[in-house]
Scaffold this motif. Structure first.
Motif, PDB file in Angstrom:
ATOM      1  N   LYS A  54      39.102  26.157  24.491  1.00 16.64           N
ATOM      2  CA  LYS A  54      38.074  26.733  25.351  1.00 16.64           C
ATOM      3  C   LYS A  54      38.679  27.210  26.666  1.00 16.64           C
ATOM      4  O   LYS A  54      38.376  28.310  27.128  1.00 16.64           O
ATOM      5  CB  LYS A  54      36.970  25.718  25.640  1.00 16.64           C
ATOM      6  N   LEU A  87      29.680  31.473  20.734  1.00 14.27           N
ATOM      7  CA  LEU A  87      29.526  32.606  21.655  1.00 14.27           C
ATOM      8  C   LEU A  87      29.168  33.858  20.860  1.00 14.27           C
ATOM      9  O   LEU A  87      29.727  34.926  21.064  1.00 14.27           O
ATOM     10  CB  LEU A  87      30.827  32.834  22.423  1.00 14.27           C
ATOM     11  N   TRP A 114      28.019  32.224  30.163  1.00 15.40           N
ATOM     12  CA  TRP A 114      28.046  32.503  28.724  1.00 15.40           C
ATOM     13  C   TRP A 114      28.958  31.508  28.006  1.00 15.40           C
ATOM     14  O   TRP A 114      28.670  31.085  26.890  1.00 15.40           O
ATOM     15  CB  TRP A 114      28.517  33.933  28.525  1.00 15.40           C
ATOM     16  N   MET A 115      30.038  31.102  28.656  1.00 15.81           N
ATOM     17  CA  MET A 115      30.984  30.174  28.052  1.00 15.81           C
ATOM     18  C   MET A 115      30.617  28.714  28.331  1.00 15.81           C
ATOM     19  O   MET A 115      31.380  27.811  28.022  1.00 15.81           O
ATOM     20  CB  MET A 115      32.396  30.491  28.527  1.00 15.81           C
ATOM     21  N   ALA A 138      33.305  40.505  26.702  1.00 18.52           N
ATOM     22  CA  ALA A 138      32.921  39.591  25.624  1.00 18.52           C
ATOM     23  C   ALA A 138      33.404  40.121  24.274  1.00 18.52           C
ATOM     24  O   ALA A 138      33.920  39.363  23.437  1.00 18.52           O
ATOM     25  CB  ALA A 138      31.406  39.399  25.611  1.00 18.52           C
ATOM     26  N   PRO A 175      26.811  38.061  26.826  1.00 19.72           N
ATOM     27  CA  PRO A 175      26.324  37.427  28.062  1.00 19.72           C
ATOM     28  C   PRO A 175      25.124  38.186  28.594  1.00 19.72           C
ATOM     29  O   PRO A 175      25.118  39.412  28.582  1.00 19.72           O
ATOM     30  CB  PRO A 175      27.510  37.546  29.022  1.00 19.72           C
TER      31      PRO A 175
END
Length: 146
Positions: free
Chosen positions: A82, A141, A55-56, A121, A145
């Motif tokens: 990040k 984002l 997801w990242m 998340a 996810p």
């Protein structure tokens, strides 16, 4: 406590002479629970960590606990927001995996790994509201996810 391998996993409790069911409550694969298994040999926890990394935007093979911690520690030396977000997600994931283990063991309450992943998340987005440097990365984002 998790980083120092000091969580009261069933293998540790058994080594102290306590009578406990040593099987992993998360994967039900007939494997004994220990720190190394919980983080990240267990299919339950591997799913969570892998989904969050993907997801990242990070595609990598999940490794053993020590290697994951070392890999993350190297990345966290960067000034990149990040990687600080990935560090936050790692800490929250470890917390949620341990919380799920305890909920199953002591309260007989189960949540799916997908639900736990979504909760992590969500926690990132909530925490990110107070982190100005995370704003741009959080915009990318903007979904859960999957």
């Amino acid at each position: 406590m998790a980083v120092q391998n000091r969580l009261a996993t069933t293998d540790r409790l058994a080594s102290w002479g306590m009578q406990v069911d040593t099987l992993c409550q998360l994967c039900n694969a007939g494997v004994d629970e220990n720190h190394k298994h919980l983080f990240f040999e267990c299919t339950y926890s591997t799913f969570i960590w892998k989904k969050l990394l993907h997801w990242m935007g990070i595609n990598r093979q999940i490794d053993c606990w020590e290697n994951e911690v070392a890999w993350l520690a190297r990345r966290m030396q960067s000034k990149s927001s990040k990687w600080h977000m990935v560090g936050f997600v790692f800490a929250v994931a470890v917390y949620h995996i341990w919380a799920e283990r305890n909920a199953r063991k002591f309260q007989q309450v189960n949540r799916s790994n997908a639900d736990r992943t979504k909760e992590i998340a969500l926690q990132l987005h909530i925490a990110g509201r107070s982190q100005v440097k995370w704003f741009q990365t959080l915009l990318s984002l903007n979904s859960y996810p999957c």
